[in-house]
Motif scaffolding. Sequence first.
Motif, PDB file in Angstrom:
ATOM      1  N   VAL A  75       0.803  -1.199  -0.130  1.00  0.00           N
ATOM      2  CA  VAL A  75       0.048  -0.029   0.050  1.00  0.00           C
ATOM      3  C   VAL A  75       0.826   1.361  -0.081  1.00  0.00           C
ATOM      4  CG1 VAL A  75      -1.646   1.203   1.387  1.00  0.00           C
ATOM      5  CG2 VAL A  75      -1.852  -1.269   1.232  1.00  0.00           C
ATOM      6  N   CYS A  96      -6.882  -4.850  -1.508  1.00  0.00           N
ATOM      7  CA  CYS A  96      -6.973  -3.669  -2.495  1.00  0.00           C
ATOM      8  C   CYS A  96      -7.161  -4.068  -3.821  1.00  0.00           C
ATOM      9  CB  CYS A  96      -5.806  -2.659  -2.248  1.00  0.00           C
ATOM     10  SG  CYS A  96      -6.097  -1.690  -0.949  1.00  0.00           S
ATOM     11  N   ASP A  97      -6.205  -4.925  -4.285  1.00  0.00           N
ATOM     12  CA  ASP A  97      -6.177  -5.474  -5.821  1.00  0.00           C
ATOM     13  C   ASP A  97      -7.656  -5.898  -5.983  1.00  0.00           C
ATOM     14  OD1 ASP A  97      -3.709  -4.743  -5.818  1.00  0.00           O
ATOM     15  OD2 ASP A  97      -2.977  -6.766  -5.694  1.00  0.00           O
ATOM     16  N   ARG A 102     -10.369  -3.143  -6.205  1.00  0.00           N
ATOM     17  CA  ARG A 102     -10.054  -2.250  -7.288  1.00  0.00           C
ATOM     18  C   ARG A 102     -10.737  -2.683  -8.582  1.00  0.00           C
ATOM     19  NH1 ARG A 102      -4.772  -1.119  -5.332  1.00  0.00           N
ATOM     20  NH2 ARG A 102      -4.119  -2.814  -6.917  1.00  0.00           N
ATOM     21  N   ASN A 109      -7.286   2.786   2.020  1.00  0.00           N
ATOM     22  CA  ASN A 109      -6.343   2.075   1.352  1.00  0.00           C
ATOM     23  C   ASN A 109      -6.764   2.419  -0.350  1.00  0.00           C
ATOM     24  OD1 ASN A 109      -4.531   1.940   3.302  1.00  0.00           O
ATOM     25  ND2 ASN A 109      -5.070  -0.523   3.363  1.00  0.00           N
ATOM     26  N   LEU A 110      -7.940   1.912  -0.805  1.00  0.00           N
ATOM     27  CA  LEU A 110      -8.432   1.986  -2.050  1.00  0.00           C
ATOM     28  C   LEU A 110      -8.105   3.209  -2.817  1.00  0.00           C
ATOM     29  CD1 LEU A 110     -11.758   0.129  -2.475  1.00  0.00           C
ATOM     30  CD2 LEU A 110      -9.538  -0.244  -3.749  1.00  0.00           C
ATOM     31  N   THR A 135      -3.950   3.777  -3.014  1.00  0.00           N
ATOM     32  CA  THR A 135      -3.472   2.947  -4.010  1.00  0.00           C
ATOM     33  C   THR A 135      -3.835   3.047  -5.575  1.00  0.00           C
ATOM     34  OG1 THR A 135      -4.908   1.032  -3.784  1.00  0.00           O
ATOM     35  CG2 THR A 135      -3.153   1.134  -2.233  1.00  0.00           C
ATOM     36  N   THR A 136      -5.049   3.713  -5.793  1.00  0.00           N
ATOM     37  CA  THR A 136      -5.472   4.356  -7.221  1.00  0.00           C
ATOM     38  C   THR A 136      -4.987   5.653  -7.651  1.00  0.00           C
ATOM     39  OG1 THR A 136      -7.753   4.820  -6.060  1.00  0.00           O
ATOM     40  CG2 THR A 136      -7.273   2.439  -7.161  1.00  0.00           C
TER      41      THR A 136
END
Length: 508
Positions: free
Chosen positions: A7, A183-184, A187, A215-216, A219-220
């Motif tokens: 992250v 998260c992966d 997303r 976190n989303l 990380t995006t």
Amino acid sequence: MSTFESVLDSFLGHARRRPDAVLFDLPDGTTISYGATAESVHHIAARLRADGVQPGDRVAMQVDKSPEAIALYLATLQLGGVFLPLNTAYTGGEVDYFLGDATPRVLVCTPAREAEFRGRTPASTVVETLGTEGDGSLLLSRDTDRDVHPATPGAPASILYTSGTTGRSKGAVLTHGNLASNCDALREYWRYTAEDRLIHALPIFHIHGLFVATNLTLTTGARMHYLPKFDADAIVDLIPRSTVLMGVPTFYTRLAADARVTPGLCAEMRLFVSGSAPLLAADHVAFEKRSGHRILERYGMTETGMITSNPYEGERRPGSVGLPLPGIEVRVTDRETGAPLTGGEVGGIEVRGPNVFSGYWNMPEKTAAEFCDDGYFRTGDVGRFDDDGYLSIVGRDKDMVISGGFNVYPVEIEELLDAHPSVAESAVIGVPHPDLGETVVAVVVAAPGHTPVEPDLIGAVADRLARFKQPKAVRVVDALPRNVMGKVQKAELRKRYAELFTDTDTCA
């Protein structure tokens, strides 16, 4: 062979490539960019390193929501530390347990509580402060530390405390791999991108607000309207300028009752997510009628992050938490034999995947007891799959109450009530509440020669418990219902008082 990206790695990559991109939109109209947040992270990292934080050390945080609190989280990860967020409603006595169990190298508290914690914190723990106005000792360092400790998938990133209905609280150790894999999956499943603008009105000491919503976004490379708490007026104002709202059922019951919420207002929104507590099917329908959007309900827990979700494209079913997320295996098993059950049969929910935590902090025996031989984790929840593979949660093996998205464990409240001179014994249950999902009710038996009085009992526990744990009602009975083995039948009590708060006029 792909290189693992944590992250923190993802966030720092966005900060390098797009330093001027906005991360935080604040209520006062100001913004904070990815680049500026990264600088805050490096300044705080320097302060933490000066405090002696080494890889594997715990950094505890009990502060009000602020952009700097997110920077503290990331700075802890930068040093290889283990982040320990604590509910801001916890009393000093409640925090004492976590400090003793996790032995953090640093505790960050609000400036108002500095003296209190300096007086009760072990000498081995450094006390720092952080406020909401860019104040606090944590931000005094002018030094910058850019040395990033390399994260591996199996290294611990955070400890989140959960608890059973008996015994002491358990610290769930979540790894860098757990956080990144979740998260992966989200997303991909929710189509979350750098173009999204999230309304963030959740607390950040909870897995939903920190490890899903935040976190989303980090990380995006997306941005978020960062609100200190749920505020219907603020959210209604932000909806036309946003694409995603993540909330607990309480958010949606309040918005569904707000005449300002219309399909036109929500025209730019693409996703309303609900979690942390069960969403009543009636509330799902009411919100769709009001907004023109079907809520996407998902299912997760502290030890696993998110497990299932209703689909982004496809049918979102009221009363269901959807399908297993990519890379995650879920099964329902017979609670006696452990044998997998077919569609429609009710049993224990078990999960296996890269999202599942590494174990409970300093509790190897408890950890071993919660895992099956083939690696599945026993969630303690009870549910069933329908013929299309959608999972529905039927209940919980344990008598935990989820009030407003927060876990409440009855034994903690019962112990305090039982110690009151007017109470012979007590049973604490959760009952349906139109605003909170569930709320706490105490059922007590009078001690000989005494008459328990509701305000007295609630007042007696008020200073010992966070507000969300305090009973909203007390009922006095001649005896608690028991089975032949003498166990209190809480299911019977929940049924008896199920309609205690169905009249919304009583819930103000």
